[in-house]
Write an enzyme that holds these catalytic residues in place. Structure first.
Site, PDB file in Angstrom:
ATOM      1  N   GLU A   1       8.447  36.361  34.199  1.00 15.95           N
ATOM      2  CA  GLU A   1       7.808  37.036  35.324  1.00 15.95           C
ATOM      3  C   GLU A   1       6.987  36.065  36.167  1.00 15.95           C
ATOM      4  O   GLU A   1       6.869  36.239  37.385  1.00 15.95           O
ATOM      5  CB  GLU A   1       6.922  38.172  34.818  1.00 15.95           C
TER       6      GLU A   1
ATOM      7  N   ARG B   1       2.249  40.468  33.443  1.00 18.12           N
ATOM      8  CA  ARG B   1       2.505  39.143  32.888  1.00 18.12           C
ATOM      9  C   ARG B   1       2.361  38.034  33.914  1.00 18.12           C
ATOM     10  O   ARG B   1       2.601  36.873  33.610  1.00 18.12           O
ATOM     11  CB  ARG B   1       3.897  39.113  32.260  1.00 18.12           C
TER      12      ARG B   1
ATOM     13  N   LYS C   1      25.336  40.696  18.612  1.00 19.36           N
ATOM     14  CA  LYS C   1      24.581  41.861  19.066  1.00 19.36           C
ATOM     15  C   LYS C   1      25.485  43.095  18.968  1.00 19.36           C
ATOM     16  O   LYS C   1      26.623  43.067  19.420  1.00 19.36           O
ATOM     17  CB  LYS C   1      24.109  41.642  20.511  1.00 19.36           C
TER      18      LYS C   1
END
Lengths: 585, 585
Positions: free
Chosen positions: A330, A358, A244
């Site tokens: 979530e 969600r 990353k």
């Protein structure tokens, strides 16, 4: 420059490996130039440069279909599919969205902005292909962080059963937005450390074939892997290890900070704008951490975005086991909070408005049917927040306010927010959500109530007559402005009310207003349909009271200008006063 | 009889293995006697008799906490925790709910009815314990079918990371409600066939320890396994192989039919009531199967409940790859449908109102932002359907009707339903949901429109004046009755409207009504808050029109009597006419 000659993925075909490497360098440079000036997702795109080149080298897009999870890593894909000018020419920087968008290009198949959806969407494309007897490849590109969401698991398990061509590229950069959380990540590590050979393999357990690519930032290694799986008749995971932020030292070092960012100095990596004073995230983190020191049963919960609650890496270390990051999960976050509250703990789940969507069923079933006193802080429930169609903060009121047993509170300022949060944590009677008031921190003079257990008591801020303005949460200032205008423009002493409770009506006050008021105005910083104002309109429906509801019309507004959006919805004090006067004069 | 001496789980302690086996027989007999007379979940409870005895023999409930997934298999648990009379005495049969319920007993920790939630809820109990420094065991009992839902995966992965005591009993009876679907199930089979020794292990991949019990209907084997994991400092899966319907031959043979059932003849297993004529499930299955023969791109999608769409095992075989059962994975179902529609297929997802709640974000993000023409048939969105607090059909309108871009249609009868479904499948412009009209099939004389592409055109069924009744979907008959009463009782010729479109307003008609109507009545078979009627109230808020909204008040009604519920909400023609006359006379 090679990039300038790439009009479509086919143009990659004639390039040698050396030339593709030079192209990767050009892409990285263009990304950094744009992102340092414009902001955007930094680390995810820097890490995917080689993989995106290799995908487009091997596969034949748009016939072969590539679906990017969250699609915040699709900038390189955009550069290779006819949209390079939006990354090269500053005048065109805003010509593309930050996510895939079928309206921009036939190479984009879905508008995507939430996490963990790519495999399921790709399954749909594959199913339609199979029914049609087609032979194209369907490729889902998903980051390791996104694997923590339940929808990704459901997609993988169903891909495993479907059994036909579906290529899932797992971009493993060992990071979510922050660090990864979940038992799964130990397995990913085991796979990396064994060069993909560990016998216990999450993906194989779900019925997918599996291939590991150690050098996920090497075009040749990736090309070989993708060629190996191209046209496979089976679902297969290509697990690639990437870095990353690759190629930009500050982003490689500070992966969380450079996941997404505002403009920064390219030489140092430092943000260009100074940290803009107070924000609700930071204040919330400070508040909770302070409480944790004396309340060992207080737990902050985040679903992959600890910064939303102000939990910087340093505060996370300090909070220790009193902070739980469940990954981008979530649903689990809400059920966990319910369980903790049931057993006497004091959980506070902090989440963006756009992501509370969600977990509706968990809010309803796991939490509210059970009535457990968990606390949810809903951030950025406001038109002044994120303005991509996929990240709107418009819908949390319709979503939450219609669930029985929930108490959803709308503070008008920082002082009231913390008074309500404090009460919500102390009380043991109700599931309570608190709508953090807008994007920028607002202060108002107190005092504010410290107890909110007597539900649905609105607070009258100014007592007047003829017109009452029920100005909810972050739109309270708009209510004040409207009241002032009515006074100066028409001599009307409007009543100004801070409703505070989104989830219920103050019957006594509303009845009382019928005596000497002819019109009630409601203001809410969210979608009108299913919202707060409609409940007031229903309440007064059988009466002579005129009701004017203000909020946002039902739509997926996209990359809007806030001022324009507000005006289009008649959400300025001037427009509202004008409407009111048309009714009452 | 041993069962009569079990007042609490502690009473199991003194019993020998032989006595416990006799107890198991007694329990099974009591279950069959009650269920054959009363109906309920049959197979899941018959299969869990021994495991529940062993759990309560080894663990110390309620200090040790047992959480049952869906909790439809908790009847034996209830019998052993002080509630046996509700299974022994027909007069007490309705004294307990069909699910766990903390109001009934301290041995029940949550009201649970939806699937895949137990591990996450248990994680919450465990977290609170760990913060408190407690030492009790927390046990989640989850069926193999429930493992297909994303929340279960999120729970397991987080349990794996939490790393402290959590015992997950996976009750593997090789069945969901119907057969299992998902790549995971090949892994469960591999584990069964290798006696738990297969190195590729889904649960271990998520970081949990693992133990396999081949004889999941043997009290001693189970006791030994539970003793082995009791007080473990680690999360562990105890994978037990059980026989669904164990001990009752018809249920062992016909596992799907005996998952849940109405009263049946104990000797033969045949249902006591004759199949009650037409139902929407059967009609829908027939309709879709017929279409599939000429439309190879038509795909029916179910999330573990094929019978909801009328897909019996026989029809499933006939539909072949044109039926997809995704397991209990509603999120995947919606994303899959969006992908299929995007690629030119014609997906129809059939789902109960109570379960559409499980995929709000997928409806919003994966489907509606993308505007793909998938079709959703929402069954049992009515107060006349299931009446457990966990399975209400009240909330699909607030949930769906406030999502931009969705067209949600409310047919009033079978004929209109199939006309709308036919159009929904043909058109390529919108995501369309159709609310199947009520529980019992209603026929009305036609003709009905065949095209619905000109959105939000309400249909005026009777043109009158003074009062207009907007009677939505399954409440259309109530509207007719109210109109008739207004005529006979007060000589009012009410206008009767079939709104058809839940998601939008017929501005032209609503404006026109202002001319010669003083009151508008809305009727909807669902929760008022966030529903259809409030939008009408908002529309008329600034006008002199009086609006009366009828529907259900916001609450988790539980095991209600339908007539009482309707009367309490003033949902009889008599009550409505009375209210209207109070306003207009």
């Amino acid at each position: 420059m090679y990039l300038e000659k790439i009009d479509a993925p086919q143009d990659l075909r004639g390039l040698t490996t050396e030339q593709l490497r030079a192209l990767a360098d050009e892409i990285r440079e263009a990304l950094l130039r744009k992102l340092s000036a414009h902001g955007g997702h930094i680390g995810p795109n820097l890490g995917m440069v080689e993989a995106t080149i290799a995908l487009h080298r091997v596969f034949d897009s748009p016939k072969d279909k590539i679906i990017y999870d969250v699609s915040h890593q699709s900038y390189v894909h955009k550069m290779l599919t006819g949209r390079r000018e939006a990354f090269l020419d500053p005048a065109d920087y805003d010509e593309v969205s930050g996510y895939t968008n079928p309206q921009e290009s036939e190479h984009d198949h879905f508008t995507i902005g939430h996490t963990s959806t790519s495999v399921s969407l790709a399954c749909g494309l594959a199913k339609a292909r199979d029914l049609r007897g087609g032979s194209e490849n369907v490729i889902a590109v998903i980051g390791d962080g996104s694997l923590s969401g339940g929808e990704a698991y459901e997609g993988l398990s169903n891909a495993g059963e479907a059994g036909t061509n579906l290529i899932v590229v797992v971009n493993d950069n060992e990071m979510s937005i922050a660090e990864n959380h979940g038992g799964l990540y130990a397995n990913l590590r085991e796979l990396r450390e064994s060069d993909g050979k560990a016998p216990c393999n999450f993906f194989r357990a779900l019925g997918l074939d599996y291939l590991y690519v150690k050098e996920g930032n090497d075009i040749e290694a990736l090309t070989a892997a993708f060629r190996q799986v191209k046209d496979t008749p089976r679902p297969v995971v290509v697990h690639i290890r990437t870095l990353k932020g690759k190629g930009y030292a500050p982003a490689e070092r500070q992966k969380e900070r450079f996941h997404w960012g505002m403009p920064f100095d390219l030489a140092t990596g430092e943000p260009k704008a100074a940290g803009g004073g107070e924000d609700y995230c930071d204040l919330t983190g400070r508040f909770l951490l302070e409480r944790m020191r004396t309340q060992p049963e207080l737990v902050a919960i985040t679903s992959g975005t600890p910064a939303v609650m102000g939990f910087t890496p340093e505060r996370r270390r300090e909070a220790g086991r009193q902070l739980v990051d469940v990954g981008i999960a979530e649903e689990h976050a809400v059920a966990l909070a319910s369980g903790i509250a049931k057993a006497g703990g004091r959980p506070v789940y902090g989440v963006y408005s756009t992501f509370i969507q969600r977990c509706y069923d968990q809010l309803s079933q796991d939490l509210c049917i059970n009535g457990n006193p968990a606390v949810i802080a809903v951030f950025m429930g406001t038109a002044a927040g994120m303005n991509d169609a996929t990240h709107l903060g418009f819908f949390d009121i319709p979503l939450l306010a219609n669930i029985p047993n929930l108490v959803y509170l709308a503070p008008t300022c920082a002082e009231e927010y913390f008074a309500m949060l404090d009460w919500a944590i102390r009380q043991r009677e109700h599931p309570v959500a608190v709508r953090v008031p807008g994007a920028a921190v607002v202060h108002r003079p107190g005092p504010f109530d410290t107890e909110y257990g007597e539900l649905n008591r609105y607070r009258v801020e100014r007592r007047g007559r003829e017109v009452a303005i029920l100005a909810l949460g972050s739109f309270h200032a708009l209510g004040e402005e409207t009241a002032d205008r009515l006074k100066t423009e028409a001599g009307i002493d409007a009543t100004l009310v801070n409703p505070r409770y989104i989830t219920g009506l103050d019957e006594e006050l509303l009845e009382e207003l019928l005596r000497d008021h002819r019109a009630v105005v409601t203001l809410e910083d969210g979608s009108l349909d299913g919202g707060f104002g409609e409940k007031i309109a229903r309440r007064y429906g059988p009466t002579p009271m005129r009701v004017l509801n203000y909020g946002l019309r039902k739509e997926f507004a996209d990359r809007y200008d806030l001022g324009e959006l507000l005006r289009a919805n008649r959400l300025t004090g001037e427009q509202i006063a004008e409407d009111v006067l048309r009714i009452v004069r």
